[in-house]
Design a protein around this motif. Sequence first.
Motif, mmCIF file in Angstrom:
data_model
loop_
_atom_site.group_PDB
_atom_site.id
_atom_site.type_symbol
_atom_site.label_atom_id
_atom_site.label_comp_id
_atom_site.label_asym_id
_atom_site.label_seq_id
_atom_site.Cartn_x
_atom_site.Cartn_y
_atom_site.Cartn_z
ATOM 1 N N ASN A 1 0.664 -1.185 0.071
ATOM 2 C CA ASN A 1 0.124 0.198 -0.023
ATOM 3 C C ASN A 1 0.879 1.265 0.009
ATOM 4 O OD1 ASN A 1 -2.373 -1.420 0.136
ATOM 5 N ND2 ASN A 1 -2.769 -1.358 2.191
ATOM 6 N N LEU A 2 2.019 1.423 0.818
ATOM 7 C CA LEU A 2 2.808 2.338 0.953
ATOM 8 C C LEU A 2 3.407 2.696 -0.455
ATOM 9 C CD1 LEU A 2 4.221 4.720 2.275
ATOM 10 C CD2 LEU A 2 5.981 2.845 3.102
ATOM 11 N N GLN A 3 3.692 1.446 -1.108
ATOM 12 C CA GLN A 3 4.780 1.632 -2.576
ATOM 13 C C GLN A 3 3.522 2.019 -3.571
ATOM 14 O OE1 GLN A 3 7.969 0.794 -3.356
ATOM 15 N NE2 GLN A 3 7.197 1.997 -5.005
ATOM 16 N N GLN A 4 2.348 1.751 -3.595
ATOM 17 C CA GLN A 4 1.222 2.296 -4.323
ATOM 18 C C GLN A 4 1.219 3.592 -4.154
ATOM 19 O OE1 GLN A 4 -2.491 0.215 -4.129
ATOM 20 N NE2 GLN A 4 -3.157 1.267 -5.856
ATOM 21 N N PHE A 5 1.164 4.181 -2.937
ATOM 22 C CA PHE A 5 0.756 5.491 -2.446
ATOM 23 C C PHE A 5 1.869 6.377 -3.130
ATOM 24 C CE2 PHE A 5 1.104 8.728 1.075
ATOM 25 C CZ PHE A 5 -0.047 9.637 0.553
ATOM 26 N N PRO B 1 9.335 5.651 -12.609
ATOM 27 C CA PRO B 1 9.403 4.282 -12.372
ATOM 28 C C PRO B 1 8.343 3.785 -11.186
ATOM 29 C CG PRO B 1 11.279 5.393 -11.889
ATOM 30 C CD PRO B 1 10.249 6.559 -12.278
ATOM 31 N N LYS B 2 7.966 2.760 -11.512
ATOM 32 C CA LYS B 2 6.816 2.420 -10.383
ATOM 33 C C LYS B 2 7.120 1.110 -10.249
ATOM 34 C CE LYS B 2 3.287 4.443 -13.038
ATOM 35 N NZ LYS B 2 2.170 4.470 -13.583
ATOM 36 N N ASP B 3 6.977 0.630 -8.741
ATOM 37 C CA ASP B 3 7.393 -0.659 -8.027
ATOM 38 C C ASP B 3 8.486 -0.984 -8.183
ATOM 39 O OD1 ASP B 3 5.779 -2.094 -6.528
ATOM 40 O OD2 ASP B 3 5.035 -3.841 -8.184
ATOM 41 N N GLY C 1 9.036 -3.715 -19.750
ATOM 42 C CA GLY C 1 9.020 -3.169 -18.326
ATOM 43 C C GLY C 1 10.370 -3.622 -17.546
ATOM 44 N N CYS C 2 11.445 -4.324 -18.426
ATOM 45 C CA CYS C 2 12.518 -4.798 -17.683
ATOM 46 C C CYS C 2 13.387 -3.697 -17.244
ATOM 47 C CB CYS C 2 13.292 -5.808 -18.481
ATOM 48 S SG CYS C 2 13.988 -5.202 -20.047
#
Length: 146
Positions: free
Chosen positions: A99-103, A122-124, A134-135
């Motif tokens: 949840n924190l990473q998504q936030f 950059p995501k996740d 996405g690599c």
Amino acid sequence: MFATLELVDILDKSEALGQMILQSEVMEEYHQQKRQLEEDDEAQKLIASFNRMKEQYEDVQRFGRYHPDYNQIMKDVRASKREMDMNEKVASFKIAERNLQQFLDEISDLVAHSASEQVKVPKDGAALQDSGCGCGSGGSCGCQAS
């Protein structure tokens, strides 16, 4: 570099945003779950056991399938990870962490796209996730980098 009023204003707003993130409910939930995980003896034993298994796994990976204990170590690592992941405290912490990473991803996306829609965000933890597979390798794996 000369400090302009605009730069100082941006830095002040960045600091305010950082403080808002640190005081958010999502961050508080993350810290609470982390404390509970660290204080839970059973969860800590499972994590330590998994880390020991992971060390054995890394040793086996040097030789791959040719290592005499390859199959057994692979089974043991998966079983240890499954046991650790099934622990209530570990699972709760992982949910809070996700949840924190998504936030943080959403905030990064909003900040970047307020400057330009072409900015790659950059995501996740994966840089340039929107390009091909996405690599983040810039196409060296054979994926399509745009």
